[in-house]
Enzyme design. Sequence first.
Site, PDB file in Angstrom:
ATOM      1  N   ASP A  49       0.858  -1.177   0.000  1.00  0.00           N
ATOM      2  CA  ASP A  49       0.000   0.000   0.000  1.00  0.00           C
ATOM      3  C   ASP A  49       0.900   1.235   0.000  1.00  0.00           C
ATOM      4  OD1 ASP A  49       0.936  -0.197   2.497  1.00  0.00           O
ATOM      5  OD2 ASP A  49      -0.977  -0.683   3.428  1.00  0.00           O
ATOM      6  N   ASP A  67      -7.469  -6.836   4.592  1.00  0.00           N
ATOM      7  CA  ASP A  67      -6.321  -7.313   3.824  1.00  0.00           C
ATOM      8  C   ASP A  67      -6.066  -8.794   4.037  1.00  0.00           C
ATOM      9  OD1 ASP A  67      -5.766  -4.835   2.834  1.00  0.00           O
ATOM     10  OD2 ASP A  67      -4.412  -4.297   4.469  1.00  0.00           O
ATOM     11  N   ASP A 115      -2.317  -4.117   6.643  1.00  0.00           N
ATOM     12  CA  ASP A 115      -2.522  -3.978   8.071  1.00  0.00           C
ATOM     13  C   ASP A 115      -3.971  -4.189   8.466  1.00  0.00           C
ATOM     14  OD1 ASP A 115      -3.408  -1.639   6.912  1.00  0.00           O
ATOM     15  OD2 ASP A 115      -1.627  -0.520   7.528  1.00  0.00           O
TER      16      ASP A 115
END
Lengths: 315, 998
Positions: free
Chosen positions: B376, B692, B688
């Site tokens: 990300d 995910d 995180d």
Amino acid sequence: MTEDNQHEAFVPEPEFEEPSKVSRCAAFLHFLYNKQTGKVMGRSGMSWLKILIFYTIFYSCLAGFFVGMLSVFMYGVLVDNQPHRTGDNSLLQMNPGLGFRPQPDMSSTLIEFTAGKPGSYARLVANIQELFDTYKRIELKPEQVHVRAGCQPDSKPDGQPFKVCKFNWTRELPDCLPANDFGYASGQPCVVLKLNKIFGWLPDPVDERAPHALVECHGENPADTESIGDVAYQPSVSLENNATGEVTTYGFFNQAFYPYLKQIGYRAPLVALKFNNLRPNTLVMVECVLRNLRNSQYSKVDREAMARFEILMKK
Amino acid sequence: MDDGRDNSFRQAVRAETLRGEKGSRTGRPHRTDDLRQEFEMDEHRMDLAALMDYMQSSESHGLPQEDADARLAQEGPNELTPPSAAPQWVQIAKTVFSGFSLLLLIGAILCFIAYGVEFGAYESPPADNLYIGIVLVVVVAVTGGFSYYQEHQSAQIIDKFKESLPQQALVLRDGEKRRVLTSKLVRGDIVEINAGDQVPADVRIINAQRFKVDNSCLTGESDPQVRSREYTSENPLETENLAFFSTYAVEGNCIGIVIRTGDATLIGRIANLASGLDARQTPIGREIERFINIVTVIAVLMGAAFFIASFAMQYDWLDSIIFLIGIIVANIPEGLLATVTVCLTLTAQRMASKNCFVRNLEAVETLGATSVICSDKTGAAPAPPQSPDWVALSRCAMLCSRAEFKAGEEEKPILQRDCIGDASESALLKYMEWCVGGVPEFRRQHPKICEVPFSSANKFQASVHVMRERGSNFLLVMKGAPEIIFDRCSHLLVDGREVQTSDQWRRSFLAAYNELGGQGERVLGFCDLRLSADEFDERYEFNAEEVNFPLMGLRFLGLISMIDPPRASVPDAVQKCRSAGIKVIMVTGDHPITAKAIARHVDIISSRSKTAEDIALERGVDPSHVDPREADACVVHGSDLAEMTSGQLDELVRTHRELVFARTTPQQKLVIVESCQRLGHVVAVTGDGVSDSPALRQADIGIAMGLAGSDISKQVADMVLADDNFASIVTGIEEGRILFDNLKKSIAYTLTSNMPEVICFLSFLVVSIPLPLGTITILCIDLGTDLAPAVSLAYEEAESDIMRRDPRNPRRDRLVSERLLSSAFARIGILQAAGGFFTYFVVLSENGFWPRRLFGIRRVWDSEGIVDLEDSYGQEWSYYQRKRLEYTAHSAFFASIVVMQWANLLACKTRSNSLLQQGMWNHFLSFSLLFETGLAIVMVYVPYLNQALQMQPLRFTWWLPAMPFGFLILMYDEIRKLVLRLRPSGVKNNWLDFLESF
């Protein structure tokens, strides 16, 4: 690292990026022989040939090196007439073993026969005969053998250890001859005991009255002792125990024959064990032990300095 | 992001059908159904009183403690069940009944059978076979126990990590407020949740004051969601009266009733879904399995072939079984799995010291094989914005920001203080405190009278504060999306003067806005209005619901832009990844422009590469006219991604070096990961949030953030970065690559000594010489002297090009390649065998048995009945004397292998460098040489121990014959490396490549 290289790093290889849709088997066959490139197992024929040549040279050089090293050792270090390691340096450790004949089957120590039935003991007789013949052969070619004169049990070393004493089987073992099938025909079987040859070994007798390696055989268990009957040794010596006055008879390996120094025509002395009245149809376990030697370590577990066999006479 | 919520699940369905085309793995298609079931919860629909009744709880008193205890006992603790907890005995059994262990067990059983037969046949059977059988069983037990212990140890690393974060909740029980562990919560508990807390369970809200939750870990969207007691939607995720376990309260507070706990919670369901995805085999796991298969096949084939051959040669079947056992034992590198485990553990420890914690040891190597990283924003942290220093603007910003500093941190530097509030509010607060100062005091002087909260509908937030100046009692301040704010203004503040808005001003405003936005910055507009004392006297009642004050015709003050700056180390790390041939794909929920700007900033899109849009801009054509293949970089919008078929996505990933996916949903992250995997990449995913977790699971290696990561993401991840730093991943990759190289060296080293071992048994069988190396002695090498040097190779330093090579191609670059095998077996192994046999012949010849006497002697030699076997000098050997000689020969062969393994270790130390170039700086390796030798000396010379190992003391000179061969090994290998170094570079298909180490 230049910019260009960084970019190359990302250029996907077709093989990597495109999952093969061919079946595994076909892919393997393709690997074995690729028609387009003519590659066999991923390499061209030329490449294989070069590899083949490489390995040929590689292994030839290795073989040459190996043979060379071994030759240097065999011809440079070792000598023909005596072992490289003798005496206490040898793993034999100056501790001769006791062998016996007949032993036609190497995996068994059982001597089994039917008295008077030649077919049952032919193999046994042949086995002793084999040993007998090696002693006989020497007599045929006496000219190659440097025979020592004094080979009596009581004769002293004459300072010529490379001459050999001649072992006269017929004279020493008169009851165990091919003529009487070594006693197997009559039911008084002979077992020939032999002391293992060890280069340079000399008996170190305890009792100087008979300075020989003595051998004494008995039944292993009390029952065997009963069944074994009368056992005669040839040649034999009788010794009186100083303390008890008891007289025991032993077979003896004539000390005049030692040491063994790889003399031509050397034949070790033998002792015949003759069972005069063995109890028939009974398995008798016999144990023969070396006696009168300081330089022999008896070990029943490792069967050192002893022999052990079973005898079964059927009637 | 206001549409993200509905879309996230809609796209989950889409993603499902997308995967469905190519045939999905079992269990996968149920996911959407399961999520639909979640929609059918009805606690939010029920009347609150009825729910209280149903839960047997009361708003004023909560649950009685006894009831809570009873429910806890009945329903279990409020915890997520960690995935994959096979019972311990299953894990142990797995290690024992797989691979080599199984083969060794079969060997042991054969030994016992052989002993049983001998026991029946002979009066005093030789105990050899019983002994070897017992030793084999012990070996299996010890290696099994060892690898289980190692696995257990590494699991503890993560467990400790999790234990360090106990959670507490404020609960009403027996009428009083108590702090209890979150895990002790039960249905019906009345809980109080304050800003900053993690929601302790699924909660139906009873009462809320400006309560907002951050559902990003659930749905992936980062905007806080308002929660109140109102039932606003059928959809549990939409309705305002539910807050979910493990989401965060970012504002306000609420009192709620716990409706679901533990695995029954929404997050628990998702977590179960995540654990339902089959855990993929790690690349190193695949490699080791492949290696075990190769060795097993060789061992079994060779064993079977010679078993049959020995029958054909009319050996006794008992002898044949003994050959079989010998060949199996000789073929298997028994110590290798332990070596591999130790190597992995060492690397894991080294990585832990660099803030990478691994869940399973194999993950270390997987990281090294990584060819794609899906990341990300690569570790963002809020930092102060930049803006012109205007008093009015700063005043407005101070009053507008809703964030507050956490109490008790006044001593800390401003930028490190924690704030309560979302990221942009916090950034604003910190900025103001930093460049103006005294924000809390200023706010106290000008208290807030009324507030119109931010909503996705109005896209602004306004508040009225007490401020007495220039005939006004109150100041209205407003902030929000710049274009919305600008539209509400009639004036601008320019150099201290108020100016009417005009088209010209509007253009310059838009230009500034685009410029700031294009730099990856989040932009807020600010405006204010003095409320005249005439209209709004001191006692005026402001009403936020009815809005009895103006929100138009305001005074525009300026823009403040904010950026989530990546850590300074990130661009460098990305650069390193690129030179290591690793593709870094950015997958983010941000706007494409922002995403692209960040990507440019951190070098994910390098300065040289261009997107299709860039090319279009250059050529002055429409982007659709540019061939997408010309562009090396691409920014893909989530909605475009949703339209793609899996084939199109694969094509996209294949053709673009640099990829950014913007405005993606968490489910799309999974789709992207799967696409990369279809292309044969080894994919690492960082994440995180809870959302995910499917992607983390699907990834070959899931990397969770230790600080920002949610519990669930850490639970499914293979690796946790304690410092949340992207650069740590690169360190990890390097370690992983070193590990793979060193494992190869270890394996090459260990396999080599198998060749002489096997040849011993073959020559025993084929040319019938006395056995040169016994089964027990083989085990002494494999599990004794070889272990320490093999492990020491794990400490070998990287060869210089390790981060400039392409990632390992998992299909082609195997752990055990035919090059490694041919080097270990066909060349060095044969050299070792030659040295071993030379030593063997020397020992036997010195004692009287010349080589030519030995051929064909085996049957007589091994029969116990023969007590007078003649040697080349006419000496006669009894059985036990022969055996003593044979065991001496075994010891000498053993010693010669130890000696030649010194040379082999030095040869395996480097791949292409000369030993002289590399030097002997690996002290573990140098020590292992001494250790190996010391161990060998102990085994050979210590009384009783040597008897137990069937060895005999050796003369000093018997250590020497192998030395020329050891020297030969070193010479050969140095020449080989020299040839490879001198070989013309760039010639890929040079026939000499078969000489490469691996």
